[in-house]
Write an enzyme that holds these catalytic residues in place. Structure first.
Site, short mmCIF file in Angstrom:
data_model
loop_
_atom_site.label_atom_id
_atom_site.label_comp_id
_atom_site.label_asym_id
_atom_site.label_seq_id
_atom_site.Cartn_x
_atom_site.Cartn_y
_atom_site.Cartn_z
CG HIS A 1 51.30 20.49 40.15
ND1 HIS A 1 51.23 19.80 39.41
CD2 HIS A 1 50.61 20.11 41.33
CE1 HIS A 1 51.27 18.67 40.04
NE2 HIS A 1 50.42 18.82 40.85
C1 T46 Z 1 51.17 15.75 42.46
C2 T46 Z 1 52.67 15.43 41.73
C3 T46 Z 1 52.52 14.61 43.85
C4 T46 Z 1 47.25 11.93 34.07
O1 T46 Z 1 47.25 11.62 32.78
N1 T46 Z 1 46.55 11.36 35.44
C5 T46 Z 1 47.23 11.49 36.59
O2 T46 Z 1 46.84 10.79 37.21
C6 T46 Z 1 48.13 12.14 36.30
C7 T46 Z 1 48.49 12.75 37.92
C8 T46 Z 1 48.45 12.83 35.58
N2 T46 Z 1 48.39 12.80 34.38
C9 T46 Z 1 49.27 12.86 33.40
C10 T46 Z 1 49.15 14.43 32.90
C11 T46 Z 1 50.38 15.40 32.37
O3 T46 Z 1 50.08 14.53 31.00
O4 T46 Z 1 49.89 12.77 33.26
C12 T46 Z 1 51.12 14.13 32.73
C13 T46 Z 1 52.12 14.89 33.72
O5 T46 Z 1 51.49 14.93 34.77
P1 T46 Z 1 52.22 16.62 35.73
O6 T46 Z 1 52.93 17.20 34.74
O7 T46 Z 1 50.60 17.07 36.06
O8 T46 Z 1 52.89 15.66 36.82
P2 T46 Z 1 53.74 16.08 37.88
O9 T46 Z 1 54.62 14.76 38.51
O10 T46 Z 1 54.58 16.60 38.12
O11 T46 Z 1 52.79 15.84 39.21
C14 T46 Z 1 52.12 14.85 39.71
C15 T46 Z 1 50.65 14.73 39.86
O12 T46 Z 1 50.10 15.57 38.61
C16 T46 Z 1 49.89 16.24 40.51
O13 T46 Z 1 48.30 16.00 41.03
O14 T46 Z 1 50.28 16.40 42.97
O15 T46 Z 1 52.68 14.27 40.78
#
Ligand code: T46
Length: 141
Positions: free
Chosen positions: A49
């Site tokens: 993303h």
């Molecule tokens: C990024 C990379 C480096 C939350 O509830 N609060 C938060 O602050 C974050 C970051 C995520 N979440 C929830 C949203 C999803 O349900 O945690 C779950 C996993 O998030 P996501 O699939 O977006 O995680 P990554 O590891 O793919 O990405 C994350 C960050 O979302 C993103 O901003 O740049 O780490």
């Protein structure tokens, strides 16, 4: 702001090492959110993303991982393998995190609170948004 990979200043003495994170010194934005990722399973990449506005700073506190960043034109891979390394990722950069070692702990500092509406999770939509901002010739509007 560009993607930046920097070595953090480290204060070392016979007891060990100390790294200080200071907004305005080594972090070029205000920090409103801190989160960390650990226990990432082998072969389970994360990311895929970009953010419309959010800027982030990544530090691998333990272990190692790779971060692929893509501005819509160029892709670069950084290996984070030391708590002395800092990767700054500004807005509108596609990112993928992969190759996590089992002991990897990735600390992330962000300039805004969590908001799913800030995410672009479709690569074609990301390319479209980047190209809208940068017309042919490369001069941003
Ligand atoms: C990024 C990379 C480096 C939350 O509830 N609060 C938060 O602050 C974050 C970051 C995520 N979440 C929830 C949203 C999803 O349900 O945690 C779950 C996993 O998030 P996501 O699939 O977006 O995680 P990554 O590891 O793919 O990405 C994350 C960050 O979302 C993103 O901003 O740049 O780490």
């Amino acid at each position: 702001m560009r993607v930046e990979f920097k070595q953090l200043e480290t204060v070392s003495d016979p007891r060990g090492h100390l790294v200080s994170i200071e907004v305005g010194r080594n972090i070029p934005f205000p920090v409103r959110r801190v989160y960390y990722i650990y226990g990432n399973k082998e072969g389970k990449p994360r990311g895929y993303h970009a953010h419309k506005r959010v800027k982030q700073a990544l530090i691998c506190l333990n272990g190692r991982l790779k971060v692929g960043v893509d501005d819509g034109k160029t892709r670069t891979v950084y290996e984070l393998k030391s708590p002395r390394e800092l990767l700054i990722i500004p807005e509108m950069i596609w990112r993928v995190m992969y190759g996590f070692s089992p002991d990897a702990i990735l600390l992330v500092l962000a300039d805004q609170h969590y908001d799913e509406a800030d995410y672009i999770r479709d690569y074609e939509a990301f390319l479209h948004a980047v190209r809208e901002k940068t017309p042919p010739g490369g001069v941003p509007r």
